[in-house]
Design a protein around this motif. Structure first.
Motif, PDB file in Angstrom:
ATOM      1  N   ASP A 107       0.678  -1.326   0.126  1.00 44.79           N
ATOM      2  CA  ASP A 107      -0.255   0.040  -0.069  1.00 44.79           C
ATOM      3  C   ASP A 107       0.788   1.118   0.047  1.00 44.79           C
ATOM      4  O   ASP A 107       0.558   2.042  -0.382  1.00 44.79           O
ATOM      5  CB  ASP A 107      -1.006  -0.008   1.206  1.00 44.79           C
ATOM      6  N   ARG A 108       1.265   1.340   0.426  1.00 45.08           N
ATOM      7  CA  ARG A 108       2.871   2.108   0.971  1.00 45.08           C
ATOM      8  C   ARG A 108       3.233   2.583  -0.225  1.00 45.08           C
ATOM      9  O   ARG A 108       3.429   3.978  -0.849  1.00 45.08           O
ATOM     10  CB  ARG A 108       3.847   2.376   1.921  1.00 45.08           C
ATOM     11  N   LEU A 109       4.228   1.425  -1.182  1.00 47.65           N
ATOM     12  CA  LEU A 109       5.009   1.593  -2.329  1.00 47.65           C
ATOM     13  C   LEU A 109       3.668   2.326  -3.042  1.00 47.65           C
ATOM     14  O   LEU A 109       4.822   3.216  -3.974  1.00 47.65           O
ATOM     15  CB  LEU A 109       5.353  -0.007  -2.924  1.00 47.65           C
ATOM     16  N   ILE A 110       2.082   1.309  -3.653  1.00 45.68           N
ATOM     17  CA  ILE A 110       1.726   2.367  -4.622  1.00 45.68           C
ATOM     18  C   ILE A 110       1.448   3.290  -4.027  1.00 45.68           C
ATOM     19  O   ILE A 110       0.885   3.947  -5.059  1.00 45.68           O
ATOM     20  CB  ILE A 110       0.914   0.993  -4.478  1.00 45.68           C
ATOM     21  N   ARG A 111       0.699   4.231  -3.608  1.00 41.26           N
ATOM     22  CA  ARG A 111       0.236   5.487  -2.860  1.00 41.26           C
ATOM     23  C   ARG A 111       1.779   6.233  -3.485  1.00 41.26           C
ATOM     24  O   ARG A 111       2.164   8.028  -3.949  1.00 41.26           O
ATOM     25  CB  ARG A 111      -0.072   5.342  -0.846  1.00 41.26           C
ATOM     26  N   ALA A 125       2.341   7.634  -6.668  1.00 43.61           N
ATOM     27  CA  ALA A 125       0.324   7.755  -7.391  1.00 43.61           C
ATOM     28  C   ALA A 125       0.419   9.149  -8.298  1.00 43.61           C
ATOM     29  O   ALA A 125       0.329   8.791  -9.171  1.00 43.61           O
ATOM     30  CB  ALA A 125      -0.543   8.346  -5.954  1.00 43.61           C
ATOM     31  N   GLY A 126       1.610   9.807  -7.836  1.00 39.14           N
ATOM     32  CA  GLY A 126       1.548  11.002  -9.199  1.00 39.14           C
ATOM     33  C   GLY A 126       2.129  10.038 -10.686  1.00 39.14           C
ATOM     34  O   GLY A 126       1.446  11.271 -12.040  1.00 39.14           O
ATOM     35  N   HIS A 165       1.760   7.334 -11.360  1.00 38.50           N
ATOM     36  CA  HIS A 165       0.737   6.753 -12.076  1.00 38.50           C
ATOM     37  C   HIS A 165      -0.722   7.236 -12.733  1.00 38.50           C
ATOM     38  O   HIS A 165      -0.998   7.103 -13.545  1.00 38.50           O
ATOM     39  CB  HIS A 165      -0.207   5.721 -10.944  1.00 38.50           C
ATOM     40  N   ARG A 166      -0.660   8.404 -12.056  1.00 37.29           N
ATOM     41  CA  ARG A 166      -1.748   9.396 -12.805  1.00 37.29           C
ATOM     42  C   ARG A 166      -1.383   9.960 -14.021  1.00 37.29           C
ATOM     43  O   ARG A 166      -2.283  10.025 -15.359  1.00 37.29           O
ATOM     44  CB  ARG A 166      -1.713  10.907 -11.618  1.00 37.29           C
ATOM     45  N   GLU A 167       0.670  10.280 -14.310  1.00 34.85           N
ATOM     46  CA  GLU A 167       0.863  11.058 -15.329  1.00 34.85           C
ATOM     47  C   GLU A 167       0.529   9.501 -17.211  1.00 34.85           C
ATOM     48  O   GLU A 167       0.468   9.947 -17.363  1.00 34.85           O
ATOM     49  CB  GLU A 167       2.405  11.606 -14.876  1.00 34.85           C
ATOM     50  N   LEU A 168       0.617   8.558 -16.058  1.00 33.08           N
ATOM     51  CA  LEU A 168       0.532   7.145 -17.016  1.00 33.08           C
ATOM     52  C   LEU A 168      -0.327   7.119 -17.152  1.00 33.08           C
ATOM     53  O   LEU A 168      -1.232   6.145 -18.110  1.00 33.08           O
ATOM     54  CB  LEU A 168       1.418   6.137 -16.422  1.00 33.08           C
ATOM     55  N   GLY A 169      -1.445   7.530 -16.460  1.00 36.25           N
ATOM     56  CA  GLY A 169      -2.918   7.147 -16.437  1.00 36.25           C
ATOM     57  C   GLY A 169      -3.694   6.259 -15.990  1.00 36.25           C
ATOM     58  O   GLY A 169      -4.161   5.214 -16.868  1.00 36.25           O
ATOM     59  N   ILE A 170      -3.172   5.608 -15.209  1.00 40.11           N
ATOM     60  CA  ILE A 170      -3.195   4.757 -14.461  1.00 40.11           C
ATOM     61  C   ILE A 170      -4.603   4.577 -13.588  1.00 40.11           C
ATOM     62  O   ILE A 170      -3.868   5.727 -12.311  1.00 40.11           O
ATOM     63  CB  ILE A 170      -2.574   3.833 -14.386  1.00 40.11           C
ATOM     64  N   SER A 171      -5.342   3.860 -13.435  1.00 39.90           N
ATOM     65  CA  SER A 171      -6.812   4.836 -12.464  1.00 39.90           C
ATOM     66  C   SER A 171      -7.340   3.092 -11.804  1.00 39.90           C
ATOM     67  O   SER A 171      -5.936   2.225 -12.258  1.00 39.90           O
ATOM     68  CB  SER A 171      -7.751   5.030 -13.381  1.00 39.90           C
ATOM     69  N   ALA A 172      -7.589   2.826 -10.612  1.00 37.20           N
ATOM     70  CA  ALA A 172      -7.947   1.561  -9.706  1.00 37.20           C
ATOM     71  C   ALA A 172      -9.140   0.740 -10.744  1.00 37.20           C
ATOM     72  O   ALA A 172      -8.263  -0.175 -11.302  1.00 37.20           O
ATOM     73  CB  ALA A 172      -8.835   1.945  -8.909  1.00 37.20           C
ATOM     74  N   ALA A 173      -9.567   0.992 -12.284  1.00 44.25           N
ATOM     75  CA  ALA A 173      -9.974   0.813 -12.497  1.00 44.25           C
ATOM     76  C   ALA A 173      -9.301   0.430 -13.773  1.00 44.25           C
ATOM     77  O   ALA A 173      -9.565  -1.138 -14.371  1.00 44.25           O
ATOM     78  CB  ALA A 173     -11.465   1.820 -13.423  1.00 44.25           C
ATOM     79  N   ASP A 174      -8.380   0.921 -14.506  1.00 41.29           N
ATOM     80  CA  ASP A 174      -7.353   0.003 -15.339  1.00 41.29           C
ATOM     81  C   ASP A 174      -6.538  -1.273 -13.952  1.00 41.29           C
ATOM     82  O   ASP A 174      -5.853  -2.533 -15.483  1.00 41.29           O
ATOM     83  CB  ASP A 174      -6.493   1.513 -15.589  1.00 41.29           C
ATOM     84  N   VAL A 175      -6.793  -1.080 -13.303  1.00 43.53           N
ATOM     85  CA  VAL A 175      -5.415  -1.958 -12.378  1.00 43.53           C
ATOM     86  C   VAL A 175      -6.473  -3.206 -12.561  1.00 43.53           C
ATOM     87  O   VAL A 175      -5.714  -3.923 -12.684  1.00 43.53           O
ATOM     88  CB  VAL A 175      -4.851  -1.370 -11.369  1.00 43.53           C
ATOM     89  N   GLY A 176      -7.977  -3.198 -12.079  1.00 41.55           N
ATOM     90  CA  GLY A 176      -8.675  -3.944 -11.542  1.00 41.55           C
ATOM     91  C   GLY A 176      -8.798  -5.276 -13.808  1.00 41.55           C
ATOM     92  O   GLY A 176      -9.094  -6.334 -14.043  1.00 41.55           O
ATOM     93  N   ALA A 177      -8.544  -3.780 -14.717  1.00 39.47           N
ATOM     94  CA  ALA A 177      -8.909  -4.235 -15.784  1.00 39.47           C
ATOM     95  C   ALA A 177      -7.399  -5.723 -16.824  1.00 39.47           C
ATOM     96  O   ALA A 177      -8.067  -6.388 -16.929  1.00 39.47           O
ATOM     97  CB  ALA A 177      -9.062  -3.207 -16.751  1.00 39.47           C
TER      98      ALA A 177
END
Length: 368
Positions: A102-106, A109-110, A112-124
């Protein structure tokens, strides 16, 4: 519990104690799996360096032995901490990720936003990946990324590797058997069928204890940096396990180590004359936030030129880093060339002979 002979502590002595803790002075370990399990985690972003790091700790081993341990799932390679690949025992990966992911992924986060990765993208992406590899199948990274693309998940500009990293940190995927110098991707639960379960406080305490036993003498700050676990939690864990450790003080800093390693201060600290050719990224140097005990600060740039994050191979003599070494290949011949920090006098004759033995050991490990 306190160690006797504290007045004998010095940088070389502390370095030699670390060699002993890490299985680099003495009989070493019987297998790659045993070495990795003892070390808890071994830096492994450079596969070749990681193989040799294990090989140095397993007498008589060959590169095929370490690769075989990976291929059989006795050792796994993943991102358990600091966003960096490590080798570790398979049963440890899930509970370690529960502490760090959790700490690593948080922290990313910045990006991931630049790369356009959302929680929905991770699920897909996760659903796509599991459809590809579940049931015992395996896929190359290229095949995985092609599947992502077909599912509408772009992989360019590091987006693919970040998706892969998240899925590994979430325990959906893990890197499995080797295909040449690449690892195939497999489903976590297919590849790792037995995982330990530890709650957070219990896990941090065990992780810290194992680190100090395998890397000591080391400090609480060394472990906090190495693991990425907040210092407040590390201090609470240390309070819980310090009765199983020995504390020594050097230049006003407390270092912790196992009683077995501390006993060497009375019985004789090994490796006074040993010379080792260690790989780049070896835990002997990288396993600590403060490396000045074994690497003179004036030579730090020789190990990581320009601070580029790429650690060169090191020559360690008597517990201290005294130079680097390079490898050149001509046909089937492997030449191992020392580059001591002392460019005028070089290695002393005895150290030069010891280094030549290390070079021969490295060639045998490679099978050349």
């Amino acid at each position: 519990m306190g160690a006797t002979g504290r007045a004998r502590l010095s940088r070389p002595i502390l370095g030699r104690l670390r060699l002993a803790s890490q299985g680099l002075a003495g009989s070493g370990f019987r297998s790659a799996a045993a070495a990795v399990r003892w070390m808890t985690a071994m830096q492994a972003q450079d596969l070749g360096a990681a193989l040799w790091a294990v090989g140095q700790r397993v007498p008589g081993s060959r590169t095929g032995d370490v690769r075989g341990a990976i291929n059989r799932g006795e050792v796994v390679r993943s991102w358990p901490m600091r966003g960096t690949l490590h080798l570790l025992a398979p049963e440890d990966l899930k509970w370690m990720l529960a502490i760090t992911a959790d700490r690593l992924i948080r922290g990313l986060a910045g990006r991931h936003r630049e790369l356009g990765i959302s929680a929905a993208d991770v699920g897909a992406a996760g659903a796509t990946a599991l459809q590809l590899v579940s049931g015992g199948a395996a896929a190359s990274r290229a095949e995985l990324f092609q599947a992502f693309e077909r599912a509408g998940q772009p992989t360019a500009g590091q987006r693919g590797i970040h998706l892969l990293g998240i899925l590994c940190q979430r325990g959906w995927l893990v890197q499995g058997p080797l295909a040449g110098n690449q690892q195939l991707v497999v489903a976590f639960d297919d590849w790792i069928t037995e995982s330990r379960a530890l709650d957070r406080a219990e896990g941090i305490a065990e992780w810290l204890l194992r680190y100090l036993r395998s890397h000591g003498p080391a400090t609480e700050r060394d472990f906090a940096w190495w693991s990425g676990i907040p210092l407040t939690e590390v201090r609470a864990a240390l309070a819980a396990v310090k009765d199983q450790l020995v504390e020594v003080t050097f230049e006003g800093t407390s270092y912790w180590l196992s009683p077995e390693t501390a006993a060497l201060l009375d019985g004789g600290v090994p490796a006074a004359r040993s010379v080792l050719a260690l790989p780049g990224f070896d835990e002997f140097l990288l396993g600590y936030t403060d490396r000045s005990l074994v690497l003179p600060p004036e030579h730090a740039n020789r190990i990581v030129p320009g601070g580029n994050g790429v650690f060169r191979r090191t020559i360690v003599a008597g517990g201290q880093v005294v130079g680097t070494w390079e490898v050149s290949r001509t046909g089937g011949t492997v030449a191992v060339v020392p580059e001591p920090f002392d460019g005028v006098n070089g290695l002393r004759p005895a150290a030069q002979r010891s280094f030549e033995l290390q070079a021969a050991k490295y060639r045998r490990f490679l099978g050349t």
